[in-house]
Design a protein around this motif. Sequence first.
Motif, PDB file in Angstrom:
ATOM      1  N   GLY A   6      10.642   2.582  -5.599  1.00  0.00           N
ATOM      2  CA  GLY A   6      11.004   2.973  -4.252  1.00  0.00           C
ATOM      3  C   GLY A   6      12.464   2.644  -4.035  1.00  0.00           C
ATOM      4  O   GLY A   6      12.900   1.520  -4.309  1.00  0.00           O
ATOM      5  N   LEU A   7      13.231   3.620  -3.559  1.00  0.00           N
ATOM      6  CA  LEU A   7      14.686   3.464  -3.501  1.00  0.00           C
ATOM      7  C   LEU A   7      15.184   3.922  -2.134  1.00  0.00           C
ATOM      8  O   LEU A   7      14.781   4.982  -1.643  1.00  0.00           O
ATOM      9  N   ARG A   8      16.062   3.106  -1.509  1.00  0.00           N
ATOM     10  CA  ARG A   8      16.609   3.459  -0.200  1.00  0.00           C
ATOM     11  C   ARG A   8      18.027   3.987  -0.342  1.00  0.00           C
ATOM     12  O   ARG A   8      18.877   3.380  -0.990  1.00  0.00           O
ATOM     13  N   LEU A   9      18.285   5.110   0.292  1.00  0.00           N
ATOM     14  CA  LEU A   9      19.604   5.717   0.371  1.00  0.00           C
ATOM     15  C   LEU A   9      20.057   5.738   1.824  1.00  0.00           C
ATOM     16  O   LEU A   9      19.263   5.514   2.735  1.00  0.00           O
ATOM     17  N   ASN A  10      21.317   6.081   2.036  1.00  0.00           N
ATOM     18  CA  ASN A  10      21.785   6.298   3.400  1.00  0.00           C
ATOM     19  C   ASN A  10      21.080   7.494   4.037  1.00  0.00           C
ATOM     20  O   ASN A  10      20.942   7.564   5.261  1.00  0.00           O
ATOM     21  N   LYS A  11      20.636   8.421   3.190  1.00  0.00           N
ATOM     22  CA  LYS A  11      19.966   9.625   3.682  1.00  0.00           C
ATOM     23  C   LYS A  11      18.479   9.418   3.948  1.00  0.00           C
ATOM     24  O   LYS A  11      17.854  10.225   4.632  1.00  0.00           O
ATOM     25  N   THR A 142      17.093  -4.932   0.827  1.00  0.00           N
ATOM     26  CA  THR A 142      18.388  -5.326   1.378  1.00  0.00           C
ATOM     27  C   THR A 142      19.482  -4.502   0.712  1.00  0.00           C
ATOM     28  O   THR A 142      19.240  -3.790  -0.266  1.00  0.00           O
ATOM     29  N   GLU A 143      20.708  -4.619   1.214  1.00  0.00           N
ATOM     30  CA  GLU A 143      21.828  -3.918   0.600  1.00  0.00           C
ATOM     31  C   GLU A 143      22.088  -4.441  -0.805  1.00  0.00           C
ATOM     32  O   GLU A 143      22.535  -3.701  -1.683  1.00  0.00           O
ATOM     33  N   ASP A 144      21.820  -5.712  -1.030  1.00  0.00           N
ATOM     34  CA  ASP A 144      22.027  -6.288  -2.357  1.00  0.00           C
ATOM     35  C   ASP A 144      20.919  -5.896  -3.336  1.00  0.00           C
ATOM     36  O   ASP A 144      21.122  -5.910  -4.548  1.00  0.00           O
ATOM     37  N   SER A 145      19.737  -5.621  -2.808  1.00  0.00           N
ATOM     38  CA  SER A 145      18.604  -5.184  -3.642  1.00  0.00           C
ATOM     39  C   SER A 145      18.063  -3.890  -3.053  1.00  0.00           C
ATOM     40  O   SER A 145      17.092  -3.900  -2.293  1.00  0.00           O
ATOM     41  N   PRO A 146      18.686  -2.740  -3.377  1.00  0.00           N
ATOM     42  CA  PRO A 146      18.389  -1.486  -2.674  1.00  0.00           C
ATOM     43  C   PRO A 146      17.200  -0.708  -3.220  1.00  0.00           C
ATOM     44  O   PRO A 146      16.920   0.398  -2.758  1.00  0.00           O
ATOM     45  N   PHE A 147      16.518  -1.257  -4.224  1.00  0.00           N
ATOM     46  CA  PHE A 147      15.328  -0.574  -4.737  1.00  0.00           C
ATOM     47  C   PHE A 147      14.321  -1.606  -5.198  1.00  0.00           C
ATOM     48  O   PHE A 147      14.659  -2.746  -5.520  1.00  0.00           O
ATOM     49  N   PHE A 148      13.048  -1.188  -5.235  1.00  0.00           N
ATOM     50  CA  PHE A 148      11.968  -2.019  -5.738  1.00  0.00           C
ATOM     51  C   PHE A 148      11.272  -1.295  -6.879  1.00  0.00           C
ATOM     52  O   PHE A 148      11.139  -0.068  -6.866  1.00  0.00           O
ATOM     53  N   GLN A 149      10.821  -2.069  -7.865  1.00  0.00           N
ATOM     54  CA  GLN A 149      10.024  -1.556  -8.975  1.00  0.00           C
ATOM     55  C   GLN A 149       8.754  -2.389  -9.095  1.00  0.00           C
ATOM     56  O   GLN A 149       8.787  -3.598  -8.854  1.00  0.00           O
ATOM     57  N   ILE A 150       7.669  -1.758  -9.468  1.00  0.00           N
ATOM     58  CA  ILE A 150       6.452  -2.477  -9.813  1.00  0.00           C
ATOM     59  C   ILE A 150       5.904  -1.909 -11.109  1.00  0.00           C
ATOM     60  O   ILE A 150       6.177  -0.772 -11.474  1.00  0.00           O
ATOM     61  N   GLY A 151       5.118  -2.720 -11.788  1.00  0.00           N
ATOM     62  CA  GLY A 151       4.577  -2.290 -13.072  1.00  0.00           C
ATOM     63  C   GLY A 151       5.550  -2.583 -14.205  1.00  0.00           C
ATOM     64  O   GLY A 151       6.217  -3.625 -14.222  1.00  0.00           O
ATOM     65  N   GLU A 152       5.672  -1.654 -15.119  1.00  0.00           N
ATOM     66  CA  GLU A 152       6.500  -1.818 -16.314  1.00  0.00           C
ATOM     67  C   GLU A 152       7.947  -1.508 -15.967  1.00  0.00           C
ATOM     68  O   GLU A 152       8.450  -0.406 -16.209  1.00  0.00           O
ATOM     69  N   ARG A 162      23.046   0.297 -12.914  1.00  0.00           N
ATOM     70  CA  ARG A 162      24.381   0.812 -13.233  1.00  0.00           C
ATOM     71  C   ARG A 162      24.784   2.016 -12.387  1.00  0.00           C
ATOM     72  O   ARG A 162      25.959   2.172 -12.040  1.00  0.00           O
ATOM     73  N   ALA A 163      23.831   2.885 -12.055  1.00  0.00           N
ATOM     74  CA  ALA A 163      24.195   4.184 -11.491  1.00  0.00           C
ATOM     75  C   ALA A 163      23.860   4.371 -10.019  1.00  0.00           C
ATOM     76  O   ALA A 163      24.307   5.343  -9.406  1.00  0.00           O
ATOM     77  N   TYR A 164      23.077   3.478  -9.424  1.00  0.00           N
ATOM     78  CA  TYR A 164      22.695   3.657  -8.024  1.00  0.00           C
ATOM     79  C   TYR A 164      23.905   3.639  -7.098  1.00  0.00           C
ATOM     80  O   TYR A 164      24.822   2.828  -7.249  1.00  0.00           O
ATOM     81  N   ASP A 165      23.885   4.533  -6.122  1.00  0.00           N
ATOM     82  CA  ASP A 165      24.904   4.585  -5.074  1.00  0.00           C
ATOM     83  C   ASP A 165      24.187   4.982  -3.784  1.00  0.00           C
ATOM     84  O   ASP A 165      23.488   5.992  -3.753  1.00  0.00           O
ATOM     85  N   PRO A 166      24.346   4.204  -2.697  1.00  0.00           N
ATOM     86  CA  PRO A 166      23.618   4.531  -1.465  1.00  0.00           C
ATOM     87  C   PRO A 166      23.982   5.880  -0.868  1.00  0.00           C
ATOM     88  O   PRO A 166      23.226   6.429  -0.058  1.00  0.00           O
TER      89      PRO A 166
END
Length: 244
Positions: A6-11, A142-152, A162-166
Motif C-alpha cells: 500500500g503506497l501513498r502519493l500526493n494524488k 508517515t512522510e518518512d515511511s510512505p508505503f507499507f508491505q506485508i508478506g514476502e 530508491r524510486a518512490y516519489d510522492p
Amino acid sequence: MTYCVGLRLNKGLVFMSDTRTNAGVDNFSVTRKMFTWNTPGERVITLMTAGNLATTQALVSLLDERSKATAERNPTLLELPTMFQVARLVGATLKEVIEESGPDGQEASTKFRASVILGGQIKGGKPTLFLIYPEGNFIEITEDSPFFQIGEAKYGKPILVRAYDPDMSFEDTIKLLLVSFDSTIKANLSVGLPLDLQIYEADSFKVTERPRIEADDPYFQHISNSWGEALRTALAQLPSYQAD
C-alpha cells in the motif's frame, strides 16, 4: 506466503497484492487478498491481508457481516467517523479472531497469525494507510515511511526505497509496483500472479480502477523483460573491480 503493498502519493493511494496461496510446494491456488467497502461520496476503505488463510478469511467475513448495522453492534466500519477509529476496529477484530482460533494459549495462537494493510479515506479526513499487527496494534503511514508491505517484503523493497516519489503519477506508480512484484515473484515461489490492483484518487470517495493483472498480461511481460535487460545493461556499464 503473500506480497502486498500500500503506497501513498500526493494524488491518492495505490494498492497491489498477489493472489497465490499454497499448502505445500505442489499445492498452489488463487485467493483474493484485497477487499473494499465503499459508500460513494463518503468513504472508501480497502484491506489487504497476509498470513494464515483461515484467519484472514474470518477477519474479512466478520468485518463484512458487522458492516451491516444492527442495534446490538454499532458503529460499524461504514459508520465510524475517522480512519483511525476504523484501524482500531480492524485491529480489535483481528486480535479477537486470532485469540478464538488458538484456545490452547499463545503457542497455538501464533499458528493463526496475520497482518493487514488498511487504507482509504473518510469524508473530513485525508487519505491514509495503516499497518495492523496480529496483536491488534497498528502504525500509520508517515512522510518518512510512505508505503507499507506485508508478506514476502524483502525482495521488492529496494526498488520502492530508491524510486518512490510522492509526486509520481498513478501510471508511473503502477510501473514501479510491477517491478517490485516482478522481483519478488522471481525470487520466491510462494508469491505469484495474477495481481490485484486498486487506485484511489484523493477526495473522490470512489474506486476508480480495480483490474486484475494476469500472467499473460502484455504490459507486465514487457515490464518484466525490460527490467531484466536494464539491470544487465547497467551492470555491464559499471566499472570492473580492480585489485590493488
